[in-house]
Scaffold this active site. Sequence first.
Site, mmCIF file in Angstrom:
data_model
loop_
_atom_site.group_PDB
_atom_site.id
_atom_site.type_symbol
_atom_site.label_atom_id
_atom_site.label_comp_id
_atom_site.label_asym_id
_atom_site.label_seq_id
_atom_site.Cartn_x
_atom_site.Cartn_y
_atom_site.Cartn_z
ATOM 1 N N SER A 121 0.760 -1.482 0.325
ATOM 2 C CA SER A 121 0.255 0.012 -0.235
ATOM 3 C C SER A 121 1.102 0.831 0.102
ATOM 4 O O SER A 121 1.836 1.481 0.401
ATOM 5 C CB SER A 121 -0.773 -0.008 1.620
ATOM 6 N N TYR B 68 -1.102 -0.392 10.309
ATOM 7 C CA TYR B 68 -1.443 -0.828 8.888
ATOM 8 C C TYR B 68 -0.055 -0.947 8.040
ATOM 9 O O TYR B 68 0.381 -1.804 7.294
ATOM 10 C CB TYR B 68 -2.836 -0.749 8.234
HETATM 11 N N1 LIG Z 1 -8.440 0.477 -0.637
HETATM 12 C C1 LIG Z 1 -7.834 0.770 -1.368
HETATM 13 O O1 LIG Z 1 -8.375 1.997 -0.776
HETATM 14 C C2 LIG Z 1 -6.238 -0.081 -0.648
HETATM 15 C C3 LIG Z 1 -5.373 0.375 -0.773
HETATM 16 C C4 LIG Z 1 -3.920 0.523 -0.660
HETATM 17 C C5 LIG Z 1 -3.915 -0.993 -0.259
HETATM 18 N N2 LIG Z 1 -4.922 -1.842 -0.864
HETATM 19 C C6 LIG Z 1 -4.566 -3.184 -0.248
HETATM 20 O O2 LIG Z 1 -5.801 -4.092 -0.907
HETATM 21 C C7 LIG Z 1 -5.955 -5.164 -0.852
HETATM 22 C C8 LIG Z 1 -7.575 -4.907 -1.521
HETATM 23 O O3 LIG Z 1 -8.118 -4.568 -0.336
HETATM 24 P P1 LIG Z 1 -9.499 -3.738 -0.926
HETATM 25 O O4 LIG Z 1 -10.233 -2.877 -0.650
HETATM 26 O O5 LIG Z 1 -10.320 -5.057 -2.183
HETATM 27 O O6 LIG Z 1 -10.676 -3.893 0.977
HETATM 28 P P2 LIG Z 1 -11.528 -5.607 0.982
HETATM 29 O O7 LIG Z 1 -11.834 -5.379 2.296
HETATM 30 O O8 LIG Z 1 -12.306 -5.315 0.121
HETATM 31 O O9 LIG Z 1 -10.222 -6.691 0.442
HETATM 32 C C9 LIG Z 1 -9.791 -7.394 1.577
HETATM 33 C C10 LIG Z 1 -10.232 -9.024 1.734
HETATM 34 O O10 LIG Z 1 -9.345 -9.681 2.822
HETATM 35 C C11 LIG Z 1 -9.558 -10.664 2.526
HETATM 36 N N3 LIG Z 1 -9.595 -11.227 4.201
HETATM 37 C C12 LIG Z 1 -9.369 -10.943 5.013
HETATM 38 N N4 LIG Z 1 -8.917 -11.394 5.930
HETATM 39 C C13 LIG Z 1 -8.296 -13.043 5.943
HETATM 40 C C14 LIG Z 1 -8.445 -13.669 6.074
HETATM 41 N N5 LIG Z 1 -7.454 -14.110 7.824
HETATM 42 N N6 LIG Z 1 -8.261 -14.785 5.185
HETATM 43 C C15 LIG Z 1 -9.110 -14.871 4.069
HETATM 44 N N7 LIG Z 1 -9.251 -13.424 3.573
HETATM 45 C C16 LIG Z 1 -9.398 -12.395 4.484
HETATM 46 C C17 LIG Z 1 -11.795 -10.103 2.915
HETATM 47 O O11 LIG Z 1 -12.677 -11.108 3.535
HETATM 48 C C18 LIG Z 1 -11.834 -8.738 1.798
HETATM 49 O O12 LIG Z 1 -12.415 -9.742 0.944
HETATM 50 C C19 LIG Z 1 -5.786 -4.987 0.760
HETATM 51 O O13 LIG Z 1 -4.840 -5.610 0.988
HETATM 52 C C20 LIG Z 1 -5.618 -3.888 0.923
HETATM 53 O O14 LIG Z 1 -4.478 -3.479 1.739
HETATM 54 C C21 LIG Z 1 -6.149 -0.852 -0.587
#
Ligand SMILES: NC(=O)c1ccc[n+]([C@@H]2O[C@H](COP(=O)([O-])OP(=O)(O)OC[C@H]3O[C@@H](n4cnc5c(N)ncnc54)[C@H](O)[C@@H]3O)[C@@H](O)[C@H]2O)c1
Length: 261
Positions: free
Chosen positions: A154, A164
């Site tokens: 991220s 985080y």
């Molecule tokens: N949305 C943003 O702005 C952003 C920015 C930078 C990085 N990210 C990263 O991108 C990725 C996806 O983000 P998103 O926005 O789609 O969020 P999201 O919360 O929709 O996706 C995270 C997923 O991980 C799953 N998860 C959590 N714990 C788990 C476990 N123990 N085992 C299996 N699955 C598990 C959740 O059920 C969820 O589907 C993440 O790694 C997040 O840190 C997101």
Amino acid sequence: MTFSLDQFRLDGKVAVVTGAGGRGNSIGRAYALGLANAGASIVVADLNGDGAKAVADEIVAAGGKAVGVQVDVADEASTLAMGAAAKEAFGGVDILINNAALMVDVSYDNCETIGLDAWNKAFAVNLNGALLCARAVIPSMRERGGGRIVNQTSGGAFPATGLYGITKLALVGLTTSLAKQFGKDGITCNAIAPGNVTSDAGKMLVPDDSPFIQFLNMTCALRARGAPDELVGTALLLCSDAGAWISGQTIHVDGGWVLRP
Ligand SMILES: NC(=O)c1ccc[n+]([C@@H]2O[C@H](COP(=O)([O-])OP(=O)(O)OC[C@H]3O[C@@H](n4cnc5c(N)ncnc54)[C@H](O)[C@@H]3O)[C@@H](O)[C@H]2O)c1
């Protein structure tokens, strides 16, 4: 060899995308659909098994190949079962996208007051989860002559200003380590560092009208927010023959938020 656009195709490849079945409009779902469009068979893996199946069904309905698998990436037995399910469904694994993470549900307390349980849980999912998933599929990748691992870090890790970001910066260390340790097996490992994405989770954490997004819109080179689909091209590069000579890198896909030389 002369370059051809076909080098971006993933026909015959098997990709595991973790965290792809949770909230509706998620980055994992975009990766899963995008890699399926490029020809890969997809193992949609998530703690939310019903959600994983729903995304797999969406891929199959569009003419692709996919299965949904319930997994807890923080649990070794569960990740091994995920690897076995991939093998049973499609014969092995060529690509792993370690996208599952705690982001909304992570503690944002400061380092003086944060509970160690919250600290350990975030590391268990965001860092250990990526390690365990990699270990569950590396033997299969090696058997198949190589593979691709992409870790979802991220922009919030550059610099890390809380738990985080600290877990996501540690994931960059895992990325360079896996790249170095398994390169001679034909396995590449890279990271994608998204900026502020308009996934359901991203908008829940930081609404469009928040002062942070307004500030970023003024200071970012391009624009503060991108859609989940705007990350897919980079994932495709890192997962395909087109990116065969890239390893150990973190690619920022963030509208010019984190500017690194
Ligand atoms: N949305 C943003 O702005 C952003 C920015 C930078 C990085 N990210 C990263 O991108 C990725 C996806 O983000 P998103 O926005 O789609 O969020 P999201 O919360 O929709 O996706 C995270 C997923 O991980 C799953 N998860 C959590 N714990 C788990 C476990 N123990 N085992 C299996 N699955 C598990 C959740 O059920 C969820 O589907 C993440 O790694 C997040 O840190 C997101």
